[in-house]
Write a protein that holds these residues in place. Structure first.
Motif, PDB file in Angstrom:
ATOM      1  N   CYS A 842       0.731  -1.238  -0.019  1.00 52.24           N
ATOM      2  CA  CYS A 842       0.078  -0.146  -0.082  1.00 52.24           C
ATOM      3  C   CYS A 842       0.886   1.031  -0.079  1.00 52.24           C
ATOM      4  CB  CYS A 842      -0.954  -0.010   1.227  1.00 52.24           C
ATOM      5  SG  CYS A 842      -2.243  -1.305   1.092  1.00 52.24           S
ATOM      6  N   LEU A 845       2.478   1.571  -3.683  1.00 54.49           N
ATOM      7  CA  LEU A 845       1.513   2.065  -4.512  1.00 54.49           C
ATOM      8  C   LEU A 845       1.248   3.501  -4.309  1.00 54.49           C
ATOM      9  CD1 LEU A 845      -0.827  -0.942  -4.719  1.00 54.49           C
ATOM     10  CD2 LEU A 845       0.867  -0.173  -6.491  1.00 54.49           C
ATOM     11  N   TYR A 846       1.079   3.930  -2.845  1.00 52.85           N
ATOM     12  CA  TYR A 846       0.615   5.261  -2.510  1.00 52.85           C
ATOM     13  C   TYR A 846       1.795   6.238  -3.258  1.00 52.85           C
ATOM     14  CZ  TYR A 846      -0.244   9.475   0.080  1.00 52.85           C
ATOM     15  OH  TYR A 846      -0.646  10.862   0.515  1.00 52.85           O
ATOM     16  N   LEU A 848       3.974   5.633  -5.456  1.00 56.26           N
ATOM     17  CA  LEU A 848       4.022   5.584  -6.889  1.00 56.26           C
ATOM     18  C   LEU A 848       3.169   6.566  -7.420  1.00 56.26           C
ATOM     19  CD1 LEU A 848       4.901   1.950  -8.036  1.00 56.26           C
ATOM     20  CD2 LEU A 848       6.384   3.872  -8.139  1.00 56.26           C
ATOM     21  N   SER A 849       1.735   6.499  -7.083  1.00 62.85           N
ATOM     22  CA  SER A 849       0.623   7.276  -7.529  1.00 62.85           C
ATOM     23  C   SER A 849       0.960   8.937  -7.121  1.00 62.85           C
ATOM     24  CB  SER A 849      -0.557   6.829  -6.722  1.00 62.85           C
ATOM     25  OG  SER A 849      -0.670   7.106  -5.233  1.00 62.85           O
ATOM     26  N   SER A 850       1.743   8.915  -6.095  1.00 61.35           N
ATOM     27  CA  SER A 850       2.008  10.532  -5.803  1.00 61.35           C
ATOM     28  C   SER A 850       2.905  10.985  -6.869  1.00 61.35           C
ATOM     29  CB  SER A 850       2.661  10.617  -4.460  1.00 61.35           C
ATOM     30  OG  SER A 850       1.588  10.135  -3.292  1.00 61.35           O
ATOM     31  N   CYS A 852       3.209   9.942 -10.127  1.00 61.32           N
ATOM     32  CA  CYS A 852       2.730  10.204 -11.160  1.00 61.32           C
ATOM     33  C   CYS A 852       1.832  11.660 -11.162  1.00 61.32           C
ATOM     34  CB  CYS A 852       1.764   8.905 -11.645  1.00 61.32           C
ATOM     35  SG  CYS A 852       2.506   7.453 -11.897  1.00 61.32           S
ATOM     36  N   LEU A 853       1.101  11.874 -10.259  1.00 55.96           N
ATOM     37  CA  LEU A 853       0.437  13.028 -10.123  1.00 55.96           C
ATOM     38  C   LEU A 853       1.304  14.364 -10.139  1.00 55.96           C
ATOM     39  CD1 LEU A 853      -2.201  12.184  -7.212  1.00 55.96           C
ATOM     40  CD2 LEU A 853      -2.712  12.582  -9.708  1.00 55.96           C
TER      41      LEU A 853
END
Length: 874
Positions: A842, A845-846, A848-850, A852-853
């Motif tokens: 988790c 993934l958090y 990586l998503s940050s 990307c944003l």
């Protein structure tokens, strides 16, 4: 009296009619007039017993009524003598009426036909008649009969004997029969021109569809005459010649000189005889199914061969070899049966399609069991005990429940064994025990498991055992599927019949009836059981003495050998012969005046009694009695251990299932909670928490927290405890979060870990071990359940959850833990149902998503800046 005098009259047990003066009427006496009258009635009774057609029965009733009226009219003018005679006749009329009723009530016996497949006769039907009679490669000798015909019934035993006598001729000639009384066969019988019964017809090989066969007018009523008639018909066979039929004409010296140049055989038998003799042709057909031998007929007029071999006796048999060598065949009597038997036993002579006999060394290497040398002229106890084992532990075991007729058969079978089996004391004691148990069973059914317990002597009665497994000696075969159990069964019942005679039993049929019932109910080969039942129905009732019982079983065994000779079940090392052979008992064999073989039963009986006597049975290859008893005790001990282990496993499985399901079920009732609370208080007062703490210290690591089954609230009264478990939101105090998602693996380990802690606490304080923690073996309870021991770090991590689970089992809810911090509670909430790997994923993934944003934000911000710059240009 007619042939059916057994139905009624003197042979049926009726008293002989009394005449005035105390005299009795007997056949052949002076009172011929009354004898004629009774013969008339007997003839009508014979017709009654032989016919089942309703019209014929009604006609017979009418004849009896007219006869009675005639006698009544004479009664008025008769003397006192005739008055007495008139009183006799109504008894005969009543007997006739009884016969009519029996025939009407039991018509199926007449409709069943006179022959079965056991008789080695082809049974013709509308479906197979064309395939058997039309364009057949073999000649066919057919009897057309009616099952109600008295002459057909009298002729049927002769026709059956003929079928057995010429069994080896089958490739050249077959025997067939058709029941024209059967509704479905009448059209076929009419199409072949049958007008009377019995009718015999001969169909040559390759007969046409429109052929009605050759009639046998006035055919002989004996086996020899029929056999010779068939030979005469075969010799008149026109082209094409039957391919399987050998040459039957006399041979010449020229043919013999060149015989081995054109024929590949090992033996050539020359039978010298006169022109009218049939022995040469009969022996030729008897050897038709055998290879490596040829038979030729030489007449006494062939002077060249007669002089070369020095033949002086006719008939006589000589073996002729290449180069002109010859030797005379040694037989007891110069007759067909002795020639055939001796030639079939020559070295290298085998039945067509059968493998040659195997030598003993080859048998030793190929058999599943080692070959046991034995004496073929003796009986072995190992075969008898093996037959007992297989019948009682294998064949009877096929019935999980033995009831009804099968139970009666089993009781009679075991009773005969207990009474007459000439075995060792331990086997006889066991048979008596089993017999006593069976006779005491009053129910109409028993389970085989209960029977097996008695058979295996589970009660451990002293000196009683039946060896397990088979060890064939005299009944061993050249292949594992040959002989063995069938041979053992025949041997067993031969021994029992002889024992019944020697011990002077009470019922001559006792052993035979027990054998018949056992074979009918339990014998695995159902076709064999049907054949044996047919033989028993035909003639078993004729047995009235123990000697006749012994001879009956001997003769029926020879019938079975005759039927099975040449079958796939025949062992080439042990061919099916008529026993005893001339070598074993020369005095048992003789010939009739017509040259046919005959048995001298007064010599056969003592030979059979001596052969199967208990004093002649050999005990070679038997296990010692002490070994049999020791194996039985060892088996019984293993069974007891297995039963105890099974019960323990079932009990533990039940307890395990109860503990596993308890947290997943609804909350316990209030009374159950109170009982648990009382037990907890009692345990706490008795042990003072020391044993539990020590166990927790040893298995789960040192901790200052109380054990899961010790609660601070147990000292509070029950009213406060009940009030405490009621839900409340006063002060919005955060409570322990309940687990909605359960990790089953960790739950099972935690549950059994808690169970081990309970087991440890029950033994108060366990002594500490001097081994290091890493070297300690896993707890046996965990190893038995297939679980791996818990790591020390993991035990510390789940200690808090284990305590809460134990508290929930007692109170039905989670209680707050005062020692946990606010941060600890929230971390506990976040980690419910998730492992460390899940949380790590988790976080990754958090992150990586940050990223990307952030990248998207920078991209679009740069684009927007460039766009503004373009718009600002002039």
């Amino acid at each position: 009296m007619g042939d059916w005098g057994c139905c009624f009259g003197w042979n049926a047990g009726f008293r002989e009619p009394e005449l005035p003066g105390g005299r009795t009427l007997k056949p052949g006496g002076a009172d011929t007039r009354w004898e004629e009258k009774l013969c008339e009635v007997d003839s009508e009774v014979e017709s009654c017993c032989a016919h089942t057609d309703l019209l014929l029965l009604l006609h017979l009733l009418h004849l009896l009524q007219l006869q009675q009226q005639k006698m009544a009219r004479r009664c008025g003018r008769a003397t006192s003598r005739l008055t007495e005679e008139i009183q006799i006749f109504p008894r005969k009329s009543a007997a006739s009426a009884v016969c009519l009723c029996l025939c009407l009530l039991f018509p199926s016996a007449a409709e069943a036909g006179l022959y079965t497949a056991t008789d080695q006769i082809v049974l013709l039907t509308p479906e197979n008649v064309d395939s058997v009679l039309v364009n057949s490669s073999a000649a066919v000798f057919v009897e057309f009969y009616a099952s109600w015909c008295g002459h057909c019934i009298a002729f049927s035993p002769i026709f059956k004997s003929l079928a057995r006598d010429i069994k080896e001729w089958k490739p050249a000639v077959d025997l067939a029969a058709m029941d024209c009384a059967a509704e479905e066969n009448r059209k076929v019988c009419i199409s072949y021109g049958i007008r009377g019964y019995p009718s015999i017809k001969f169909f040559h090989a390759y007969s046409k569809a429109d052929s009605e066969g050759e009639d046998f007018a006035g055919f002989p009523r004996d086996v020899q005459g029929l056999r010779r008639s068939i030979i005469d018909k075969l010799e008149t066979h026109k082209e094409p010649w039957a391919p399987a039929c050998p040459p039957l004409e006399p041979t010449s010296q020229a043919e013999i000189d060149s015989f081995f140049d054109t024929n590949n055989v090992q033996h050539l038998a020359l039978i010298f005889e006169e022109a009218k003799s049939y022995i040469g042709r009969e022996v030729t057909l008897d050897l038709l199914q055998f290879e490596n031998i040829a038979v030729r007929r030489v007449l006494n007029t062939e002077e060249g061969l007669v002089a070369r071999l020095g033949v002086t006796e006719f008939p006589s048999c000589y073996l002729y070899y290449p180069g002109g060598n010859f030797t005379r065949l040694s037989v007891k009597i110069e007759a067909r049966s002795f020639y055939s038997y001796a030639l079939q036993r020559l070295p290298g002579v085998v039945r067509s399609g059968k493998p040659p006999p195997v030598s003993t060394p080859v048998l030793t290497g190929n058999s599943e069991e080692p070959w046991r040398p034995f004496n073929r002229s003796r009986v072995y106890m190992a075969d008898l005990e093996s037959a007992l084992h297989y019948s009682l532990r294998v064949e009877v075991a096929a019935h999980t429940v033995v009831k009804g007729e099968a139970l009666i058969s089993l009781k009679k079978y075991v009773a005969v064994l207990a009474k007459y089996f000439p075995g060792r004391p331990v086997v006889r004691n066991l048979l008596k025990s089993v017999d006593s148990w069976l006779q005491n069973q009053t129910r109409d059914e028993i389970s085989y498991e209960a029977f097996k317990d008695i058979l295996d002597n589970s009660a451990q009665s002293p000196d009683a055992a039946l060896p397990e497994g088979v060890r064939w000696v005299g009944c061993q075969g050249s292949q594992p599927h040959l002989r063995r159990y069938p041979c053992g069964v025949w041997t067993l019942f031969h021994v029992l019949t002889v024992q019944a005679k020697n011990t002077r039993g009470t019922d001559p049929k006792e052993v035979l009836m027990a054998m018949r019932n056992y074979v009918h109910s339990f014998f695995g080969c159902r076709s064999c059981a049907e054949h044996f039942e047919n033989m028993a129905m035909e003639s078993l009732m004729e047995v009235d003495t123990f000697s006749s019982a012994v001879l009956w079983l001997w003769s029926r065994h020879n019938l079975v050998n005759n039927r099975l000779a040449g079958a796939l079940s025949e062992d080439p090392n042990f061919p099916k012969i008529q026993w005893p052979s001339p070598e074993m008992c020369p005095a048992c064999h003789a010939v009739k005046a017509n040259g046919d073989h005959s048995w001298i039963q007064k010599e056969v009986l003592p030979f059979v009694l001596s052969y199967f006597s208990s004093s002649s049975i050999l005990t070679d290859y038997l296990e010692d009695e002490s070994q049999v008893l020791a194996k039985q005790r060892e088996k019984h001990g293993r069974q007891q251990v297995a039963v105890a282990a099974q019960k323990r496993v079932e009990r533990e499985t039940k307890e395990t299932s109860e503990h596993v399901m308890r947290p997943l079920t609804s909350q316990p009732a209030e009374e159950d909670q109170e009982e648990l609370l009382d037990e907890a208080v009692a345990d706490d007062e008795e042990e003072g928490g020391e044993g539990a703490a020590a166990a927790a210290d040893e298995l789960g690591g040192k901790t200052s927290e109380p054990t899961p089954w010790v609660k601070p609230e147990i000292k509070v009264d029950r009213g406060r405890w009940r009030a405490h478990r009621k839900p409340s939101i006063v002060g919005m105090r955060m409570r322990d979060v309940q687990e909605d998602i359960v990790d089953l693996d960790s739950f099972v380990n935690q549950h059994y870990k808690a169970k081990v802690l309970q087991v440890a606490s029950s033994s108060r304080v366990k002594p500490r071990t001097l081994q290091r923690k890493e070297e300690q073996e896993p707890d046996p309870g965990l190893r038995m359940l297939g679980l791996q021991p818990l790591d020390a770090d993991f035990e510390l991590d789940i200690g808090q959850q284990r305590k809460r689970l134990q508290k929930r089992e007692l109170t039905g809810q989670y209680t707050s833990d005062e020692e946990l911090s606010h941060r600890g509670r929230w971390m506990s909430v976040l980690s419910i149902g998730f492992s460390k790997v899940d949380i790590s994923l988790c976080v990754v993934l958090y992150f990586l998503s940050s990223m990307c944003l952030l990248a998207m934000y920078l991209f679009f911000k740069n684009r927007l800046r460039l766009r503004r710059a373009k718009l600002a240009l002039p």
